[in-house]
Enzyme design. Structure first.
Site, mmCIF file in Angstrom:
data_model
loop_
_atom_site.group_PDB
_atom_site.id
_atom_site.type_symbol
_atom_site.label_atom_id
_atom_site.label_comp_id
_atom_site.label_asym_id
_atom_site.label_seq_id
_atom_site.Cartn_x
_atom_site.Cartn_y
_atom_site.Cartn_z
ATOM 1 N N HIS A 51 0.656 -1.362 -0.054
ATOM 2 C CA HIS A 51 -0.034 -0.295 -0.174
ATOM 3 C C HIS A 51 0.818 1.153 0.501
ATOM 4 O O HIS A 51 0.779 2.057 -1.408
ATOM 5 C CB HIS A 51 -1.091 -0.241 1.398
ATOM 6 C CG HIS A 51 -2.096 1.042 1.174
ATOM 7 N ND1 HIS A 51 -2.977 0.577 0.463
ATOM 8 C CD2 HIS A 51 -1.650 2.570 1.963
ATOM 9 C CE1 HIS A 51 -3.639 2.699 1.137
ATOM 10 N NE2 HIS A 51 -2.595 3.102 1.793
ATOM 11 N N GLU A 52 1.876 1.722 0.918
ATOM 12 C CA GLU A 52 2.639 2.510 1.075
ATOM 13 C C GLU A 52 3.706 2.754 0.040
ATOM 14 O O GLU A 52 3.516 3.614 -0.600
ATOM 15 C CB GLU A 52 3.462 2.850 2.053
ATOM 16 C CG GLU A 52 2.373 2.623 3.799
ATOM 17 C CD GLU A 52 1.519 3.562 3.665
ATOM 18 O OE1 GLU A 52 1.777 4.631 3.042
ATOM 19 O OE2 GLU A 52 0.378 3.591 4.694
ATOM 20 N N HIS A 76 -5.666 6.468 -2.517
ATOM 21 C CA HIS A 76 -6.816 5.505 -2.205
ATOM 22 C C HIS A 76 -8.092 4.555 -2.858
ATOM 23 O O HIS A 76 -8.164 6.201 -4.234
ATOM 24 C CB HIS A 76 -7.502 6.390 -0.486
ATOM 25 C CG HIS A 76 -5.942 5.854 0.290
ATOM 26 N ND1 HIS A 76 -6.178 6.970 1.189
ATOM 27 C CD2 HIS A 76 -5.356 5.229 0.266
ATOM 28 C CE1 HIS A 76 -5.320 6.738 1.891
ATOM 29 N NE2 HIS A 76 -4.440 5.512 1.641
ATOM 30 N N CYS A 77 -7.859 3.985 -2.817
ATOM 31 C CA CYS A 77 -9.083 3.233 -4.443
ATOM 32 C C CYS A 77 -10.465 2.504 -3.461
ATOM 33 O O CYS A 77 -10.081 2.535 -2.004
ATOM 34 C CB CYS A 77 -8.170 2.024 -4.930
ATOM 35 S SG CYS A 77 -9.228 1.306 -5.957
ATOM 36 N N CYS A 79 -9.266 -3.808 -3.573
ATOM 37 C CA CYS A 79 -7.334 -3.137 -3.881
ATOM 38 C C CYS A 79 -6.735 -3.264 -2.147
ATOM 39 O O CYS A 79 -7.557 -2.794 -1.652
ATOM 40 C CB CYS A 79 -7.876 -1.974 -4.680
ATOM 41 S SG CYS A 79 -6.132 -1.405 -5.444
ATOM 42 N N CYS A 103 -5.678 -3.611 -7.888
ATOM 43 C CA CYS A 103 -6.885 -3.924 -8.867
ATOM 44 C C CYS A 103 -6.121 -3.324 -10.039
ATOM 45 O O CYS A 103 -5.763 -3.126 -10.310
ATOM 46 C CB CYS A 103 -8.448 -3.296 -7.821
ATOM 47 S SG CYS A 103 -7.977 -1.185 -8.022
ATOM 48 N N CYS A 105 -5.784 0.548 -10.593
ATOM 49 C CA CYS A 105 -4.223 0.184 -9.632
ATOM 50 C C CYS A 105 -3.831 0.232 -10.650
ATOM 51 O O CYS A 105 -2.575 0.472 -11.034
ATOM 52 C CB CYS A 105 -4.187 0.688 -8.493
ATOM 53 S SG CYS A 105 -6.583 1.148 -7.308
#
Length: 173
Positions: free
Chosen positions: A130-131, A140-141, A146, A165, A168
C-alpha cells in the site's frame, strides 16, 4: 526499480522477508534490505507516547539506496492529528514507512483459521505494498478488495487483498 527496506529498531527477519516477497510479487521490482537503523532523533512525542511518522520517512530517504525506500518499525506511529497510522508515504515521493505496532492483534475477526503469525505477516505485506503504491503516485482506491483501499483499522486491512485492482495496476504501468 529498486526498493530498499530500511529496518528501524528491532524488526524480525520474518517481517523483512514478508515485506520483500510482497514487493517483488506485486511490483516486480528489486528489493534490498538495509542495515538496521536506530530511531531518528526527535521522533518520539512524549505527550502522545508515539513516534512521528514523518521522521521515519526522512530517515528512509536519507539512508535508503533505492529509487523507493521504505522504513519498517515496531514503534507506534502518528501523523498530524490522527490517533495512529499503519504507515505513511508521500505521493510520488521516494520515502515511506510502515509500523507493525498495531498490525499485531491476535485475531482477524474470525475471517479465517489462519494462525496469528500468518495474519500478522499478511497485514505487513498489504501495508508495505500500500505505502509503496503511494510512492508510485497511487491514491486511495474505492475498491475495498484493492490493496490501495484506505484501511483505518486492521479489519479493513484483513478484508483487502495484497494486490492492486485492475484500475490501479494500469496507473503504474
Amino acid at each position: 526499480m529498486l526498493v530498499d527496506i530500511v529496518p528501524v529498531g528491532s524488526v524480525p527477519a520474518e517481517v523483512k522477508r514478508a515485506a520483500s516477497t510482497a514487493l517483488r510479487s506485486v511490483y516486480d521490482c528489486d528489493v534490498t534490505v538495509n542495515d538496521s537503523q536506530s530511531v531518528p532523533t526527535g521522533a518520539y512525542d512524549s505527550g502522545r507516547n508515539q513516534y512521528c511518522a514523518e521522521t521515519f520517512i526522512q530517515l528512509a530517504e536519507r539512508v535508503g539506496r533505492g529509487e523507493k525506500n521504505i522504513a519498517i518499525t515496531p514503534h507506534d506511529l502518528f501523523y498530524r492529528r490522527r490517533n495512529y497510522v499503519f504507515g505513511l508515504a508521500y505521493l510520488d515521493g521516494s520515502g515511506s514507512v510502515v509500523s507493525t505496532y498495531r498490525l499485531q492483534t491476535s485475531s482477524d475477526g474470525g475471517f479465517s483459521n489462519k494462525s496469528s503469525s500468518e495474519i500478522f505477516e499478511n497485514r505487513v505485506r498489504k501495508e508495505i505494498v500500500h505505502e509503496i503504491g503511494h510512492t508510485y503516485g497511487l491514491e486511495h482506491c474505492d475498491n475495498n478488495r484493492c490493496v490501495m483501499n484506505f484501511s483505518p483499522t486492521v479489519r479493513e486491512v484483513d478484508i483487502k487483498e495484497e494486490n492492486l485492482c485492475g484500475s490501479c495496476q494500469r496507473l503504474i504501468h
